[in-house]
Design an enzyme around this catalytic site. Structure first.
Site, PDB file in Angstrom:
ATOM      1  N   LYS A 309       0.836  -1.219   0.000  1.00 50.89           N
ATOM      2  CA  LYS A 309       0.000   0.000   0.000  1.00 50.89           C
ATOM      3  C   LYS A 309       0.864   1.260   0.000  1.00 50.89           C
ATOM      4  CE  LYS A 309      -3.997  -2.221   2.104  1.00 50.89           C
ATOM      5  NZ  LYS A 309      -3.397  -3.474   2.602  1.00 50.89           N
ATOM      6  N   GLN A 426     -12.764  -5.080  10.565  1.00 57.51           N
ATOM      7  CA  GLN A 426     -12.838  -5.855   9.312  1.00 57.51           C
ATOM      8  C   GLN A 426     -14.271  -6.350   9.104  1.00 57.51           C
ATOM      9  OE1 GLN A 426     -11.914  -6.391   6.441  1.00 57.51           O
ATOM     10  NE2 GLN A 426     -10.501  -8.107   6.249  1.00 57.51           N
ATOM     11  N   GLY A 446      -7.816 -14.459   4.253  1.00 59.23           N
ATOM     12  CA  GLY A 446      -6.692 -14.537   5.180  1.00 59.23           C
ATOM     13  C   GLY A 446      -6.972 -15.533   6.282  1.00 59.23           C
ATOM     14  N   ARG A 447      -7.498 -15.002   7.402  1.00 60.20           N
ATOM     15  CA  ARG A 447      -7.672 -15.841   8.591  1.00 60.20           C
ATOM     16  C   ARG A 447      -8.617 -17.021   8.375  1.00 60.20           C
ATOM     17  NH1 ARG A 447      -8.496 -10.558  12.151  1.00 60.20           N
ATOM     18  NH2 ARG A 447      -8.883  -9.770  10.057  1.00 60.20           N
TER      19      ARG A 447
END
Ligand code: 5IU
Length: 476
Positions: A309, A426, A446-447
């Site tokens: 980013k 999130q 992701g998780r």
């Protein structure tokens, strides 16, 4: 020795003599008046002329490299392609126009391999739409079509439209050149040339129309088809990987120990197209991690993506991208960037030393609750992306944006089956809704995978759900 131009001139005059090109007042199929009329179907009645046309085409594309097969656009160019194939010994394939009506019939006849490079042959190009139809059927089978050779370019905008779709057009003749030859030989007069020139200028096809038709909407096109439309080389590679591995899953490898990262890459490798890292969260980072990571990426055919980013002024981004212990530009084919500081960030990434093939995902929306990004910012981000077509691989966002730019990839994070959110803002979508409702091409998990007891089983599950949703989207 007769020059190529002289041969072309003699051939042009023959076309005029057999009435394959006519000047006067004619009505087109849609009822408009035109001062020039081309009907090259008639060449089949003049075998010697057909042979000369084949020779001219072969002489012209003799310098092209790596053509595996040729294909004529049905119907007029079918006999032309046949003559070229016989004379050049390059095998040809044949596209059926009517196969759709018969359901199960093959669209492409002949022998070909996935990845073959095909040269498209056409007689006359106005908008290029017939070429695009043929290219679509070929690319759906994994045949690469980036070049076309045509007898006559009517100069009404077709070249630009083809270019927008990743196809370079080579033309033996333009209408201007053809008229020049005919005028020199007194077949036509100055007034006719003027009339035709005015006509061409006033009947340009709008290059955007072919992208505005619903069938060209990004969400209705296959990843394989979009390989040809990508202007960024990593985006093209990614489309190809997605199509061949049948996966649009990107894993977010947010782990903090090097060996855990390598183990994860090995476990989920067969099920992913992209491995997304935050390299600066690794506690025991050493540059020695990068080689084995690249080796795993190569072996399992996925792309390394550093979610850095970048957001600073250009000079600082240049340093962050190519210097320091992480040396991102030397191993990450893809990186993310913010649009907040404008062009400088993209110029820096474009100009820095590093991998030759590189792509940027620009961030236009986030999955975080309370994000300060508004509609104007998202819009301005897309406008910035348009200015860097060769650098931008896609956009990170949460809704179906840029539907008419199918060469770009929508990457969407915030995907999980188990939870709707975490305790830090999130927000999650399901694999099905992220593809079917939010417009994602690639989904980031992701998780949902990394926290699972068996990441490879979780990855396979997400892969299957995401791919099923994508397949469903294509059938809509
Ligand atoms: N990520 C997001 N949301 C965003 C952006 C990036 O989640 O809007 I931009 C990143 C952060 C993390 C990954 O690396 O995607 C999502 O991980 P989880 O699936 O564990 O939430």
């Amino acid at each position: 020795m007769v020059s190529f131009d002289d041969k072309l001139k003699a051939f042009s005059i023959e076309l005029f003599k057999i009435n394959a090109v006519k000047f006067g007042e004619f009505k087109t199929k849609v009822g408009l008046m035109t001062p020039v009329y081309c009907d090259l179907r008639i060449i089949v009645s003049y075998p010697k002329l057909m042979e000369r046309l084949a020779d001219l085409l072969i002489e012209y594309f003799g310098t092209f490299k790596d053509i595996d097969i040729i294909c004529g656009v049905p119907y007029t160019a079918l006999p032309i392609a046949t003559a070229v194939s016989i004379k050049s010994s390059i095998p040809m394939v044949m596209r059926r126009k009517e196969a759709k009506d018969y359901g199960t019939k093959k669209l492409i006849e002949g022998v070909y391999n996935e990845g073959d490079k095909c040269l498209i042959i056409e007689d006359v190009v106005t908008s290029g739409s017939s070429i695009l139809e043929t290219v679509k059927d070929l690319t759906d089978l994994g045949i690469k079509c980036n070049e076309t050779i045509v007898l006559l370019n009517r100069e009404q905008g077709g070249a630009k439209i083809l270019e927008n779709n990743g196809i370079v057009m080579h033309a033996l003749l333009t209408l201007t050149k053809l008229m020049e030859f005919l005028r020199e030989d007194k077949c036509i007069n100055d007034k006719t040339v003027e009339q035709v020139r005015d006509y061409i200028a006033s009947t340009q096809v709008d290059p955007s129309i072919l992208l505005k038709t619903p069938s060209e909407d990004r969400l209705t096109l296959s990843f394989l088809t979009r390989t040809n439309l990508a202007k960024n080389p990593v985006a093209a590679e990614l489309f190809q990987i997605m199509a061949t591995k049948q996966t649009n899953l990107c894993v977010a490898a947010d782990l903090t120990i090097s060996t855990d990262i390598l183990n994860l890459a090995e476990q989920v490798g067969p099920y992913i197209c992209v491995f997304k890292t935050h390299i600066d969260i690794i506690e025991d980072f050493h540059p020695n991690l990068l080689k084995p990571l690249q080796e795993i990426a190569e072996r399992h055919n996925f792309i390394l993506f550093e979610d850095r980013k970048f957001a600073d002024i250009g000079k600082t981004v240049e340093l962050q991208y190519s210097k320091g212990i992480y040396q991102v530009s030397s191993w990450a084919k893809l990186v993310t960037a913010h649009s907040i500081t404008g062009k400088g960030v993209l110029d820096a990434i474009k100009e820095s030393v590093g991998l030759e093939k590189r792509g940027v995902f620009l961030l236009a929306e986030t999955s975080a609750a309370g994000s300060l990004i508004n509609e104007n910012y998202t819009e301005a981000t897309l406008t910035l992306a348009e200015q860097y077509p060769e650098l931008i691989a896609g956009i990170v966002c949460q809704s179906p944006l840029f539907l008419q730019t199918p060469g770009l990839i929508q990457l969407t994070p915030g995907v999980q089956l188990e939870a709707k959110s975490d305790n830090l803002g999130q927000q999650y979508n399901s694999p099905e809704s992220v593809i079917l409702e939010k417009g994602a091409d690639v989904a980031v998990v992701g998780r949902g995978i990394t926290k699972s007891a068996k990441p490879e089983i979780a990855a396979e599950k997400y892969k299957n759900l995401l791919w099923a949703a994508y397949s469903k989207r294509l059938q809509k």
